[in-house]
Design a protein around this motif. Sequence first.
Motif, PDB file in Angstrom:
ATOM      1  N   PRO A 194      25.312 -12.247  29.120  1.00 19.38           N
ATOM      2  CA  PRO A 194      24.085 -12.083  29.742  1.00 19.38           C
ATOM      3  C   PRO A 194      23.157 -13.040  28.962  1.00 19.38           C
ATOM      4  N   GLY A 195      23.317 -12.950  27.754  1.00 24.28           N
ATOM      5  CA  GLY A 195      22.338 -13.546  26.890  1.00 24.28           C
ATOM      6  C   GLY A 195      21.993 -15.212  26.919  1.00 24.28           C
ATOM      7  N   LEU A 198      20.545 -15.525  30.444  1.00 24.41           N
ATOM      8  CA  LEU A 198      19.043 -15.479  30.648  1.00 24.41           C
ATOM      9  C   LEU A 198      18.425 -16.518  29.747  1.00 24.41           C
ATOM     10  N   ASN A 199      19.002 -17.204  28.713  1.00 24.37           N
ATOM     11  CA  ASN A 199      18.321 -18.219  28.004  1.00 24.37           C
ATOM     12  C   ASN A 199      18.226 -19.452  28.821  1.00 24.37           C
ATOM     13  N   ILE A 201      17.861 -19.374  31.973  1.00 28.03           N
ATOM     14  CA  ILE A 201      17.038 -19.335  33.106  1.00 28.03           C
ATOM     15  C   ILE A 201      15.646 -19.474  32.570  1.00 28.03           C
ATOM     16  N   ARG A 202      15.283 -18.851  31.169  1.00 24.57           N
ATOM     17  CA  ARG A 202      14.101 -19.139  30.790  1.00 24.57           C
ATOM     18  C   ARG A 202      13.832 -20.628  30.377  1.00 24.57           C
ATOM     19  N   LEU A 235      21.660  -7.847  35.148  1.00 25.18           N
ATOM     20  CA  LEU A 235      21.265  -9.121  35.000  1.00 25.18           C
ATOM     21  C   LEU A 235      20.357  -9.538  36.234  1.00 25.18           C
ATOM     22  N   ALA A 238      16.985  -8.251  34.934  1.00 31.13           N
ATOM     23  CA  ALA A 238      16.697  -8.815  33.523  1.00 31.13           C
ATOM     24  C   ALA A 238      16.053 -10.199  34.056  1.00 31.13           C
ATOM     25  N   ALA A 239      16.762 -10.707  34.888  1.00 33.59           N
ATOM     26  CA  ALA A 239      16.224 -12.192  35.257  1.00 33.59           C
ATOM     27  C   ALA A 239      15.115 -11.861  36.148  1.00 33.59           C
ATOM     28  N   SER A 241      12.554 -10.088  35.575  1.00 31.22           N
ATOM     29  CA  SER A 241      11.562  -9.573  34.668  1.00 31.22           C
ATOM     30  C   SER A 241      11.038 -10.880  33.654  1.00 31.22           C
ATOM     31  N   ILE A 242      11.483 -11.954  33.873  1.00 27.14           N
ATOM     32  CA  ILE A 242      11.143 -13.038  33.041  1.00 27.14           C
ATOM     33  C   ILE A 242       9.965 -13.711  33.504  1.00 27.14           C
ATOM     34  N   VAL A 248      14.407 -15.012  42.784  1.00 29.26           N
ATOM     35  CA  VAL A 248      15.837 -14.911  42.362  1.00 29.26           C
ATOM     36  C   VAL A 248      16.628 -14.503  43.543  1.00 29.26           C
TER      37      VAL A 248
END
Length: 512
Positions: A194-195, A198-199, A201-202, A235, A238-239, A241-242, A248
């Motif tokens: 997951p990390g 998310l990285n 996506i950021r 996921l 979390a995505a 909330s970026i 999304v």
Amino acid sequence: MNEEVMPKTYALKTMGCQMNVHDSERLAGLLDEAGYVPVELVPQAAARATDAGDQGADVLVINTCSVRENAANRLFGNLGQLAEVKRERPGMQIAVSGCLAQQLRGGIVDKAPWVDVVLGTHNLDVLPALLERARHNNEAAVEIEESLKVFPSTLPSHRESAYAAWVSIAVGCNNTCTFCIVPHLRGKQKDRRPGDVLNEIRAVVDEGAIEVTLLGQNVNSYGIEFGDRSAFSKLLRAAGSIDGLERVRFTSPHPAMFTDDVIDAMAETPTVMPSLHMPLQSGSDAILRAMRRSYRSSRFLRILQRVREQIPHAAITTDIIVGFPGETEDDFLQTLDVVEESRFSSAFTFLYSPRPGTPAADMDNQVPDEVANERFQRLVQLQNRISLEENEKCEGQTVTVLVSEGEGRKDGATERISGRAEDNRLVHVALPHHSNERPRPGDMVKARVTHGAPHYLLADSALTGGEFEIVRTRAGDAWERGEARKAELQAEAEGRVPVTIGMPTLRVRSGS
């Protein structure tokens, strides 16, 4: 003594699904990193393009699909046209990648010996090295791996869109659908942590993207490899909330593993869009069993009901196969019943065609072509009626459209711009006659829907002074920067790069 050298150029031709589009962006990124230049940036190269589809490039990569009908025939038809190009430009290289390459392997070179490189789905990273090896050895370089060596999302990327990005969360599939060859060609499911997702996506958001689509062959079984059955819903939240990410999406889920926590995450996360692609494949339980799809039509309909209870404005799309072996008229009528009840906004409909290596290809009771074709036409007619009725319900609503590039092929003639609404419907939007401001790809437009058609919506309210608003975004800014960079690269390519023999020269940009 100076010698002018034109940079080596490349072009990609992508067939198949969104995962192939994602992989093509990685292949392009690898070529960028290796010093190749997209052919459209070098007019001298693009000018030599032929009708064979070579685009005038020094390297043409054909990224193939095995799922579509007549995939092999299409590939070898394309390669046959390119044979003459290779004779006229022997320095040109042709590479074949993707699912069909994984399946046919060296057989591609056996049938088309003018192909230079063949690589599969598990080793995209070797493309530049194989091109160099083929050049050096003056013979085809074929390299196929049996299992994933490098996760594609860790490779450099040349993204086609500044405002929207594909982010792969898993590759491969653990299902055993009897019509599908994907598990054989892409292997067992491999999940990214997951990390890492998310990285990425950021990172794409930092580059300007405001929409991300999460990709997987079976996206909602994400987490199975590391033992977390609720990993996908986590996921999504979390995505969502970026900071800076406004939309999304995800594709494609499997009905058997679609759980309430995913529906809750969709409903409770504002940036997760109210659109869902849910493959039905057949409305007949007997055919679903034969397909080895581990759900039944009643479960499928319950999922749609739960989604609509929590997200009433969701647009739901699907995949349907007509003419699967053993399908009777009664089986087909059951599919029509489920389609009528499901009220899909649109459907991708396919005639079944055997895929060598799949169990269904050897099944008895193959449906005659004329029967399957007649059923297919009836299904399309039904779905077109439903799509029209569902789109007509949108008339009078205000939609927020993410302006895209290339969605509206007639935009120049109609003086409209096009893009996707939040529910992923295609919308063509008229611009006010009196306005000099034109939205850029990546900007948002708010307008009122004036007409619903089977495959799109029209929002022409601006022509009568009705609701219309352009929302400039940082994604539009990113698109504008990208266009400026393309112009800069093209200017450099047009000027050619001087290669000197002897003393080096210092290149000074004007204005510096």
